[in-house]
Scaffold this active site. Structure first.
Site, mmCIF file in Angstrom:
data_model
loop_
_atom_site.group_PDB
_atom_site.id
_atom_site.type_symbol
_atom_site.label_atom_id
_atom_site.label_comp_id
_atom_site.label_asym_id
_atom_site.label_seq_id
_atom_site.Cartn_x
_atom_site.Cartn_y
_atom_site.Cartn_z
ATOM 1 N N HIS A 1 2.248 -1.397 -2.750
ATOM 2 C CA HIS A 1 2.461 -2.548 -1.474
ATOM 3 C C HIS A 1 3.298 -3.642 -1.620
ATOM 4 C CE1 HIS A 1 -0.515 -5.609 -2.309
ATOM 5 N NE2 HIS A 1 -1.085 -4.500 -2.887
HETATM 6 N N1 UDP Z 1 -8.407 0.019 -1.766
HETATM 7 C C1 UDP Z 1 -8.998 0.780 -1.014
HETATM 8 N N2 UDP Z 1 -8.357 1.766 -0.439
HETATM 9 C C2 UDP Z 1 -7.193 2.141 -0.774
HETATM 10 C C3 UDP Z 1 -6.448 1.371 -1.843
HETATM 11 C C4 UDP Z 1 -7.287 0.269 -2.265
HETATM 12 O O1 UDP Z 1 -10.599 0.460 -0.665
HETATM 13 O O2 UDP Z 1 -6.707 3.104 -0.185
HETATM 14 C C5 UDP Z 1 -9.158 -1.066 -2.391
HETATM 15 C C6 UDP Z 1 -9.498 -0.976 -4.023
HETATM 16 O O3 UDP Z 1 -10.542 -1.444 -4.488
HETATM 17 C C7 UDP Z 1 -8.483 -2.223 -4.374
HETATM 18 C C8 UDP Z 1 -8.534 -3.198 -3.224
HETATM 19 O O4 UDP Z 1 -8.650 -2.114 -2.189
HETATM 20 O O5 UDP Z 1 -8.875 -2.852 -5.533
HETATM 21 C C9 UDP Z 1 -7.200 -4.179 -3.262
HETATM 22 O O6 UDP Z 1 -6.380 -3.819 -2.559
HETATM 23 P P1 UDP Z 1 -4.860 -4.371 -2.576
HETATM 24 O O7 UDP Z 1 -4.163 -3.603 -3.530
HETATM 25 O O8 UDP Z 1 -4.368 -4.240 -1.247
HETATM 26 O O9 UDP Z 1 -4.864 -5.893 -2.952
HETATM 27 P P2 UDP Z 1 -4.410 -6.579 -4.248
HETATM 28 O O10 UDP Z 1 -5.459 -6.461 -5.155
HETATM 29 O O11 UDP Z 1 -3.376 -6.266 -4.982
HETATM 30 O O12 UDP Z 1 -4.226 -8.164 -3.601
#
Ligand code: UDP
Length: 368
Positions: free
Chosen positions: A207
């Site tokens: 993303h």
């Molecule tokens: N996650 C989820 N479903 C998904 C993808 C991710 O529940 O389909 C959770 C997962 O636990 C991950 C968290 O969302 O650690 C963080 O998401 P994201 O990658 O959007 O944010 P970032 O950590 O990059 O800020």
């Protein structure tokens, strides 16, 4: 004497981080903890499902701010959150993570001279092209309490001259959520639903703008996933931003039908798939930590990471964003099943308990 604390959340990772904190505050009769949702993530699969699965109370406020440029979004959250603070007059504001809501809320609270606590302080990618990096730096500068997840956070804050007395090495609340929900994660039937066997699939999430905003990068990403799907099963829960960019560039139809494409998964099912995957291929921040804790190999398609401990002692490998190189590393790592790594200090499921105790002491003037 009673205290009121407002936590500000806006995006998927924030919800996961605030759940254990809300739970830990329940041990303090004198603390009223309320949640303000800024509305940054509003799609039910990115928001509602986490409140339900992680038992987070309904937010007392939803500011309904979504979309728009960074400036517009930040400004709209600031304007709306100022009203909340003027009305509620809390004793402290908690901001987890590194999203625009984190930045906006810390700015408003600091200007109203309300103490700010930053959960997940000190992480630095040293890449100011990442909006999250700007958000982290500002939130840390404005915070009165800084809760750190790994040694690099302590080192970074020392370099930036943050007063040591404000900094606390408390561990990782993202891992608290994982530890707390492990029994449910272990019971999930999601693997059977997708007809997947243990270690026989790669789970992918993308993303970050560096991968999904440029059509050339998106094409290269799809090319790699298509090739991989000829070798091993590929599961791709699609972030709304990624799906939208694929759609607007006419790329959705170029995804090999063999690839298991889904909406973003709920927390329990996503972690259940993570636990048994052969490999995670991602540009997420939180997933680097979850895979380290679960000792599942993770290949991170970014040029840098603000979570270096996941590479130095965990299972994470940083490969950059050139998909020719990503391809080489992924193909090589599929030849072995390697689930080796160490769990970082204090990633033990008790970070939120430590954080709430420190906050309680701070409010009762027992700190410093
Ligand atoms: N996650 C989820 N479903 C998904 C993808 C991710 O529940 O389909 C959770 C997962 O636990 C991950 C968290 O969302 O650690 C963080 O998401 P994201 O990658 O959007 O944010 P970032 O950590 O990059 O800020």
């Amino acid at each position: 004497m009673g205290f009121k604390i407002i936590s500000v959340v806006g995006a998927r990772p924030n919800f996961i981080k605030i759940a254990p904190i809300d739970k830990a505050f329940q041990a303090y009769d004198s603390i009223q903890h309320i949640i303000c949702h800024t509305g940054q993530h509003f799609d039910p699969s990115m928001s509602k499902v986490f409140f339900e699965e992680l038992n987070i109370p309904k937010p007392a406020y939803n500011l309904g701010v979504s979309g728009g440029s960074h400036a517009r979004q930040t400004a709209a959250i600031m304007t709306a959150f100022e009203e909340v603070l003027l009305h509620e007059k809390p004793d402290l504001v908690i901001v987890p993570g590194d999203v625009n809501s984190t930045l906006a809320a810390s700015l408003v609270a600091a200007k109203l001279q309300i103490p700010v606590a930053h959960v997940e302080a000190g992480l630095r990618s040293y890449d100011r092209r990442m909006p999250e990096e700007i958000n982290r730096i500002i939130a840390d500068q404005l915070s009165d309490l800084l809760f750190v997840t790994e040694q690099s956070g302590l080192d970074n804050l020392a370099v930036e001259g943050v007063d040591k007395r404000k900094i606390f090495f408390t561990g990782n609340v993202m891992i608290d959520s994982l530890v707390c929900h492990k029994p449910l994660i272990d019971q999930s039937e999601v693997r059977n639903r997708f007809n997947l066997k243990v270690y026989e699939y790669v789970l992918c999430t993308f993303h970050r703008p560096s991968n999904v905003d440029d059509p050339g990068q998106l094409k290269a990403l799809i090319g790699l996933l298509n090739e991989l799907s000829g070798i091993i099963k590929v599961v791709l829960p699609m972030h709304p931003r990624t799906k939208q960019n694929m759609e607007s560039n006419g790329l959705l139809s170029t995804i090999n039908p063999e690839i298991i494409q889904t909406e973003p998964l709920g927390y329990i099912d996503f972690l259940a798939l993570t636990k048994d995957a052969r490999l995670l291929l991602t540009d997420s921040g939180g997933i680097q930590e979850e895979t380290t804790f679960l000792k599942v190999p993770c290949i991170t398609v970014r040029d840098n990471t603000e979570r270096p401990i996941t590479c130095t002692i965990g299972t994470n490998t940083l490969v950059g964003t050139d998909f020719r190189h990503v391809r080489e590393v992924v193909l090589k790592s599929l030849k072995t099943i390697d689930h080796e790594g160490e769990i970082p200090p204090l990633w033990d499921g008790n970070a939120a308990v430590r954080i709430c105790e420190i906050i309680n002491n701070y409010l009762n003037n027992k700190l410093l």
